[in-house]
Each structure stands twice: as C-alpha cells, then as structure tokens.
Design an enzyme around this catalytic site. Sequence first.
Site, mmCIF file in Angstrom:
data_model
loop_
_atom_site.group_PDB
_atom_site.id
_atom_site.type_symbol
_atom_site.label_atom_id
_atom_site.label_comp_id
_atom_site.label_asym_id
_atom_site.label_seq_id
_atom_site.Cartn_x
_atom_site.Cartn_y
_atom_site.Cartn_z
ATOM 1 N N HIS A 23 86.328 73.489 54.111
ATOM 2 C CA HIS A 23 86.204 74.013 52.732
ATOM 3 C C HIS A 23 87.544 73.764 52.035
ATOM 4 C CE1 HIS A 23 84.770 77.238 49.744
ATOM 5 N NE2 HIS A 23 85.924 76.778 49.263
ATOM 6 N N HIS A 25 89.578 72.465 48.231
ATOM 7 C CA HIS A 25 89.604 72.073 46.810
ATOM 8 C C HIS A 25 90.705 71.050 46.617
ATOM 9 C CE1 HIS A 25 86.939 75.381 45.582
ATOM 10 N NE2 HIS A 25 87.506 76.012 46.587
ATOM 11 N N ARG A 27 90.694 69.083 43.600
ATOM 12 C CA ARG A 27 90.805 68.832 42.146
ATOM 13 C C ARG A 27 90.711 67.328 41.860
ATOM 14 N NH1 ARG A 27 89.804 74.139 42.305
ATOM 15 N NH2 ARG A 27 91.634 75.449 42.417
ATOM 16 N N LYS A 109 76.564 72.813 47.553
ATOM 17 C CA LYS A 109 77.271 74.083 47.367
ATOM 18 C C LYS A 109 76.562 74.977 46.371
ATOM 19 C CE LYS A 109 80.573 77.077 47.626
ATOM 20 N NZ LYS A 109 81.984 77.126 47.917
ATOM 21 N N HIS A 146 78.838 80.253 48.300
ATOM 22 C CA HIS A 146 79.860 81.207 47.859
ATOM 23 C C HIS A 146 79.131 82.551 47.826
ATOM 24 C CE1 HIS A 146 83.576 82.450 45.677
ATOM 25 N NE2 HIS A 146 82.774 83.482 45.496
ATOM 26 N N HIS A 184 84.039 81.060 53.496
ATOM 27 C CA HIS A 184 85.151 82.019 53.374
ATOM 28 C C HIS A 184 84.710 83.478 53.493
ATOM 29 C CE1 HIS A 184 83.626 81.776 49.322
ATOM 30 N NE2 HIS A 184 84.309 80.718 48.987
ATOM 31 N N ASP A 257 89.887 76.795 52.226
ATOM 32 C CA ASP A 257 89.726 77.166 50.817
ATOM 33 C C ASP A 257 91.047 76.995 50.071
ATOM 34 O OD1 ASP A 257 88.456 77.924 48.512
ATOM 35 O OD2 ASP A 257 88.388 80.063 48.999
HETATM 36 C C1 NCD Z 1 88.574 78.512 44.265
HETATM 37 C C2 NCD Z 1 89.089 77.564 43.172
HETATM 38 O O1 NCD Z 1 90.147 77.815 42.619
HETATM 39 O O2 NCD Z 1 88.429 76.544 42.936
HETATM 40 N N1 NCD Z 1 89.320 79.727 44.204
HETATM 41 C C3 NCD Z 1 89.465 80.641 45.188
HETATM 42 O O3 NCD Z 1 90.041 81.704 44.941
HETATM 43 N N2 NCD Z 1 89.002 80.425 46.392
HETATM 44 C C4 NCD Z 1 87.119 78.716 44.095
HETATM 45 C C5 NCD Z 1 86.430 79.371 45.267
HETATM 46 O O4 NCD Z 1 86.310 78.779 46.341
HETATM 47 O O5 NCD Z 1 85.965 80.509 45.118
HETATM 48 ZN ZN ZN Z 2 86.731 77.543 47.593
#
Ligand code: NCD
Ligand code: ZN
Length: 356
Positions: A23, A25, A27, A109, A146, A184, A257
């Site tokens: 998991h 991110h 960007r 997702k 989520h 998560h 995450d």
């Molecule tokens: C994530 C994000 O910033 O994209 N933020 C987070 O607090 N985990 C989004 C998510 O996974 O909930």
């Molecule tokens: Zn996330």
Amino acid sequence: MRSGLRYPADMQKITIRRPDDWHLHLRDGAMLRAVLPETTRHFARAIIMPNLVPPVVTARDALAYRERIMAALPEEATFQPLMTLYLTEGTDPADVAAAAASGLVTAVKLYPAGATTNSHGGVRDLAKVMPVLEKMAEIGLPLCTHGEVTTPEVDIFDREAVFIDTVLAPLRRRLPDLRVVMEHITTEEGVAYAAEGGDSLGATITTHHLIINRNHILAGGIRPHYYCLPVAKREKHRLALRRAATSGSPRYFLGTDSAPHVDALKEHACGCAGCFTATNTMSLLAHVFDEEGALDRLEGFASLNGPAFYRLPVNPGTVTLEKHAEPCTWPEKIQAEPGPVTVFQPGFPVHWHVVS
Ligand code: NCD
Ligand code: ZN
C-alpha cells in the site's frame, strides 16, 4: 518465551527476502520523482494507490500512470509498480476485467466517498458497484478497502469498527468469493476480523501504526506529521497491531501507506493526512520486531505473506539489516520540487541499519 524462535535474542544481523510494500502513495510529476527512490531503495514491488487528481479510474489511466512511474525510476532500480484502479460508481466491469486479464492491474481500490485524501470521487452507494464487485469475485481480482465509514455521526475513532460491521461483513457474506484486503488496519476489531476471515481476506498494517497511538498526535500539542487516516487509535489498539504483525499469521502483511504531502500542507490550519515512511520503514520494522522478540517473523510480514495473498512469487533478492551501536540517521526531509516532505520520526533511536 515463544516457541520457534530461530534467532537468538542478541541477534545482530538478519537477512530476509527483498520486501514489498502492499500500500503506497507515489503521487505524480515532481513529487513522484522525489519520493520514488525512497521506495525502490529497499522494495521490489508496491501496490500503487490510485488517488491522484484526477484519480486512476480506467485501464487506460492505469497504463499511462504506470508509464510515468517507469519513466521516473532511478537508473538501475529494479522495481515493479503493481497498479490499482480507483473504484467509482461509473466503473465498467468489462474495463476492470480486461485490465486484470492483461496483467495491468493487481487490485481495485474502494474509497468510501469523503473518507480520505482525494476520495470524493469514491463510492457513496455500494449497490451501484455490485456488478464490478461480482465480476471481481468471479475472476479473483482483490478489492483493497479503505475501511472507514464517513457518516458524520460516527466518531472518527470508531469509523473502522463500524465499517467492518456495517459494510465489510455484509459485503463478504453476499460475495464470499470476493478477495479483500483490509488496508491499513488500526484497531483490535480490525485485527480480530482479519484473523477469522480465511484465505480470501488479508490485512495490511502500516509502519507508523505499530509505533504511534493517538497521544502522539494530540498530547502536548498537535503534531501534524503524525496525523494520517485512518487516524492512530488508543494504545491497546497499537498493541493489538503489534501482536498481529509479529504473530506469524499469513493474514497480515506490510502496507506502509507512505503518503507524502509537502510540509506547507501538513503544517496547516486544515492539515493533510499522511505519514511519509518510505525512507526508514525497514529500519523501523526491524526495531519493532526486535522489541517484540519476533525478528524471525519480519520476513513473513514484509516479504512473504503479501505475495502469498496476491498469488505472486516472492522476490529473488534479499535485504540485510544489522544492529549497530550507532543509531541510524536519515534525512529529516525529502527535498521535492513542490516543497519539502518530512520523513516520519519515531521519537526514539533506531539501531537497525539496512546494509545491503
Ligand atoms: C493518504 C493520502 O494522503 O493519499 N493519506 C493517509 O493519511 N493515509 C490516503 C489514505 O490512504 O487514506
Ligand atoms: Zn493510503
């Protein structure tokens, strides 16, 4: 003393299969270029979250995003992004099925609309996405959830437990073949539900939820770099997560995450949710597993259980960590072109260094 401990308590070195992040991110654009090396340094693969602006909804979007990630890879990096689609009420089951069949996407997702960063295009009414979920159950494509309700009446600290009772459990009763990842998890309720879920259920646990509880965010001043979603809960929940992660159960695996936001948006009157842990996760995990007397189970959590759930081979390479007298150092911030991103600070010295 637990049985089956393969490593002595004074173990100073551990070699495990190269880990994956289930998991993540990344960007896009300049932020992608800045944060990607932090992941590829240690991880062979990652499940790439689709909550871009605009989100990665179609197979075509996923293909284009995958190409941007590949183009941003550091030279010599061997890294495989495992793409996901962002489920919307307009998602076409045939597009999802084709994307899965071609190997382009590894999961879909589910963001309940409004649950977190860039989730407003997510799902309001689960009935509207049933045809997609039925198709996914048929073809064995995992749904990453989520797992929080967004009903304003539900307290933010209860959102996960209420999601399990009112959304996840009924969905899984209706579609028992649907393969689901509880992303998560942050509560003992999440740990318990995952434990009973059988082979069609997995749960990811982040690095930071093994380290912080809600006091870290709120006691003695608001600390925005510890604010993430789902928000960290009481200490008893953190301890339940630690027991789960170090239990050796194949249900639980690492999903950092890691979620970069520039400091200006974290240190803000309405700060963004997300902890950035890509840089130091492996050292932090070794520290946590060492504290729990479970270094022998780190490999399962970080490198074996995830591939088993996703029906993928384990990675051929390894990483080695050593415990040194000198604590690890890492940059306080990653200097991204849109602005600095603060690296998660555990608040204690960490002695486990990734040496190769
Ligand atoms: C994530 C994000 O910033 O994209 N933020 C987070 O607090 N985990 C989004 C998510 O996974 O909930
Ligand atoms: Zn996330």
